[in-house]
Design an enzyme around this catalytic site. Structure first.
Site, mmCIF file in Angstrom:
data_model
loop_
_atom_site.group_PDB
_atom_site.id
_atom_site.type_symbol
_atom_site.label_atom_id
_atom_site.label_comp_id
_atom_site.label_asym_id
_atom_site.label_seq_id
_atom_site.Cartn_x
_atom_site.Cartn_y
_atom_site.Cartn_z
ATOM 1 N N GLY A 1 0.815 -1.214 0.000
ATOM 2 C CA GLY A 1 0.000 0.000 0.000
ATOM 3 C C GLY A 1 0.845 1.258 0.000
ATOM 4 O O GLY A 1 0.337 2.377 0.003
ATOM 5 N N GLY B 1 11.075 -8.914 -4.275
ATOM 6 C CA GLY B 1 12.116 -8.650 -3.285
ATOM 7 C C GLY B 1 12.439 -9.811 -2.370
ATOM 8 O O GLY B 1 12.341 -10.984 -2.742
ATOM 9 N N GLY C 1 20.857 -12.385 7.323
ATOM 10 C CA GLY C 1 20.665 -12.402 5.879
ATOM 11 C C GLY C 1 19.205 -12.318 5.479
ATOM 12 O O GLY C 1 18.318 -12.159 6.315
ATOM 13 N N HIS D 1 20.158 -1.081 -5.560
ATOM 14 C CA HIS D 1 20.606 -0.489 -6.818
ATOM 15 C C HIS D 1 20.814 -1.554 -7.895
ATOM 16 O O HIS D 1 20.633 -1.267 -9.086
ATOM 17 C CB HIS D 1 21.875 0.345 -6.627
ATOM 18 C CG HIS D 1 22.930 -0.256 -5.768
ATOM 19 N ND1 HIS D 1 22.843 -0.309 -4.399
ATOM 20 C CD2 HIS D 1 24.120 -0.826 -6.076
ATOM 21 C CE1 HIS D 1 23.935 -0.875 -3.914
ATOM 22 N NE2 HIS D 1 24.718 -1.209 -4.905
ATOM 23 N N HIS E 1 41.532 20.270 -5.257
ATOM 24 C CA HIS E 1 42.255 20.294 -3.982
ATOM 25 C C HIS E 1 41.694 21.411 -3.105
ATOM 26 O O HIS E 1 41.455 22.509 -3.577
ATOM 27 C CB HIS E 1 43.742 20.553 -4.228
ATOM 28 C CG HIS E 1 44.540 20.722 -2.966
ATOM 29 N ND1 HIS E 1 44.918 19.651 -2.181
ATOM 30 C CD2 HIS E 1 45.005 21.839 -2.350
ATOM 31 C CE1 HIS E 1 45.604 20.098 -1.135
ATOM 32 N NE2 HIS E 1 45.674 21.433 -1.218
#
Length: 520
Positions: free
Chosen positions: A89, A198, A326, A376, A499
């Site tokens: 949701g 997932g 895990g 990612h 730098h």
């Protein structure tokens, strides 16, 4: 003419990279005995296709996490009529709702508290009293999550992605039944269906997570009190990050790990320095230790442990135990078996180099397939998958995906470790540069850590880069770009770096790899 030539050359380079990465992905899959049978796309890209009046979608995505929602947006941008189904949701998946984003919010907030309490005075900033307002800290985290989930919904509207809130499962390779959050049931049809559901917390035998005294990473993000003693089971990315949050806020943190090392995938030299840094922050480690029992019947939790190879048992006591051993692919309830989708012994969906399963028209991406379980990486999977569906060239090279541990200091890496190169029999050179010799790091008093570069001994091609420092997760992307374009250490060394910056340490490490550094 020169501009046209550059555009043509860049396009050819991009195409060559795509084909090369596709070949590498195919090789990656072959080493794991996964089918690489090519699949021709049945979709012919044409303007206006997304506005078709048909009820059938070109693409249906089950799961609205980083892989799923990115795939949905990309599919829509390519002109595909797209629907995304999400059971939570709220879009963003585990990462945005109970993972990457809220954990980074708490890591930042807890770091600010720690700095105010222990470091500000070194910089001439005196604070008479510093206190933790835990409800306010958690509220800031929750606000960030809500704003980002709403942002994704806005992107769906902007790109005309249809969003269905509910739990989806297969009726056929082209139909998904959805039990919506409103209590209704609907059927979503699609020519191409992508599974992007997932992963979930991996459970341990004999340990029941109640999200109160025995918590997963989800519960660890919402503790209402700072535990006096916290035991973390698992010395991976998540366990060390959450241990750092509560350790900074005052918890006594002990990490129990079955393996002989923390973060086993990390370069060995970097790992040793990293562990020493965490130990300086009063994080305790019990390595090569097995959890054999747990008792949460009292006010706290008693954890019974013994050496991994067997031996005398010890009882540890804590207010809260975090189980961080895990994650496992989340594929339950999808009815994959009903349509014949093949999975491996740990439940991952088997796909070929185009992310297609053995069932025509059904694809899978992200944590449900082999490869790094990273947000990612899932996003890249999603983009590549829909590009293949649209008849284009998608590519993801899992050997070039960066990894970051967002502790303090951070540890970021891309490519091979020194141990992997030795195992593979590759001749290499090593270049290192400590932040103690970096002017910016010394100026701001954050000089812990180093940059380590591994390059091929003959060609100087960069094979791996490992950084331990504050903001290492930002610094690593120069190395990611270099590795993706097969750059040499000399290539980086000859690029002018501003730098004073922390990134000069990368230049110096590159110089140390093929020649000699200037400032050491």
């Amino acid at each position: 003419n020169q501009s046209l030539l550059r555009k043509t050359t860049n396009k050819q380079t991009t195409m060559a990279m795509a084909m090369a990465n596709l070949a590498r992905r195919k090789a990656y899959l072959l080493t794991r005995n996964i089918s690489t049978a090519p699949l021709r796309s049945s979709f012919s890209l044409s303007r206006g296709f997304a506005s078709s009046g048909s009820d059938e979608n070109d693409v249906v995505i089950i799961g609205g996490g980083p892989g799923g929602y990115v795939a949905a947006i990309k599919a829509a941008q390519l002109g595909l009529k797209t629907t995304c189904i999400e059971k939570r949701g709220a879009l963003g998946g585990t990462c945005l709702n109970v993972g990457c984003i809220p954990s980074k919010a708490l890591l930042h907030s807890s770091h600010m508290y720690h700095e105010a309490k222990h470091v500000f005075a070194n910089h001439g900033v005196k604070v008479s009293s510093v206190e933790v307002d835990l409800p306010a800290m958690l509220a800031q985290k929750d606000t960030a999550v809500k704003n980002l989930t709403r942002g994704i919904e806005g992107l769906f509207k902007k790109n005309k992605v249809n969003y269905v809130k509910g739990y989806g499962k297969f009726l056929s390779p082209s139909e998904v039944s959805v039990e919506t959050t409103d209590g209704e049931t609907t059927v979503v049809k699609g020519k191409h269906i992508i599974v992007a559901t997932g992963s979930d917390v991996k459970s341990l035998p004999g340990i029941t997570i109640d999200e109160k005294k025995i918590v997963s990473s989800t519960g660890a993000l919402s503790l209402t009190e700072i535990p006096k003693k916290l035991i973390v089971i698992g010395a991976g990315y998540i366990g060390l990050e959450m241990g750092s949050v509560w350790g900074r806020l005052g918890s006594e943190v002990t990490v129990v790990e079955f393996a002989s090392d923390i973060v086993p995938s990390m370069d060995g030299e970097i790992r040793k320095q990293f562990q020493r840094s965490l130990e300086k922050q009063k994080m305790k480690f019990m390595l090569k230790t097995k959890v054999v029992g747990v008792d949460s019947s009292g006010d706290g939790v008693k954890l019974i442990v013994e050496p991994a190879e067997g031996g005398d048992q010890t009882t540890l006591e804590a207010d809260v135990v975090l189980v961080s051993a895990g994650r496992s692919p989340f594929t339950s309830g999808l009815d994959l078996d009903k349509i014949g989708v093949e999975t491996d012994k740990i439940g991952r969906i088997l796909v070929n180099e185009r992310f297609s399963t053995n069932v025509s028209g059904v694809y899978a991406i992200g944590d449900v397939i082999p490869g790094p379980m990273l947000a990612h990486k899932a996003e890249e999977d999603g983009v590549a998958c829909v590009e293949f569906i649209a008849g284009k060239h998608g590519h993801v090279d899992y050997d070039k995906v960066p990894g970051v541990v967002y502790t303090y200091p951070e540890v970021a890496s891309v490519g091979k470790t020194e141990e992997q190169l030795k195992k593979d029999g590759v001749s290499y050179r090593v270049g290192k540069f400590p932040f103690m010799a970096n002017s910016r790091a010394k100026a701001i008093d954050t000089a812990e850590g180093l940059v380590k570069i591994l390059a091929d001994k003959e060609t100087d091609k960069i094979l791996g880069v490992h950084i331990m420092s504050p903001n290492a997760g930002e610094l690593i992307h120069e190395a990611v770009l270099a590795i993706n374009y097969d750059a040499s250490s000399e290539d980086i060394a000859r690029v002018c770096h501003a730098h004073p910056t922390m990134s000069e340490a990368i230049k110096e490490a590159a110089m140390a790899t093929y020649d000699k550094p200037i400032h050491m």
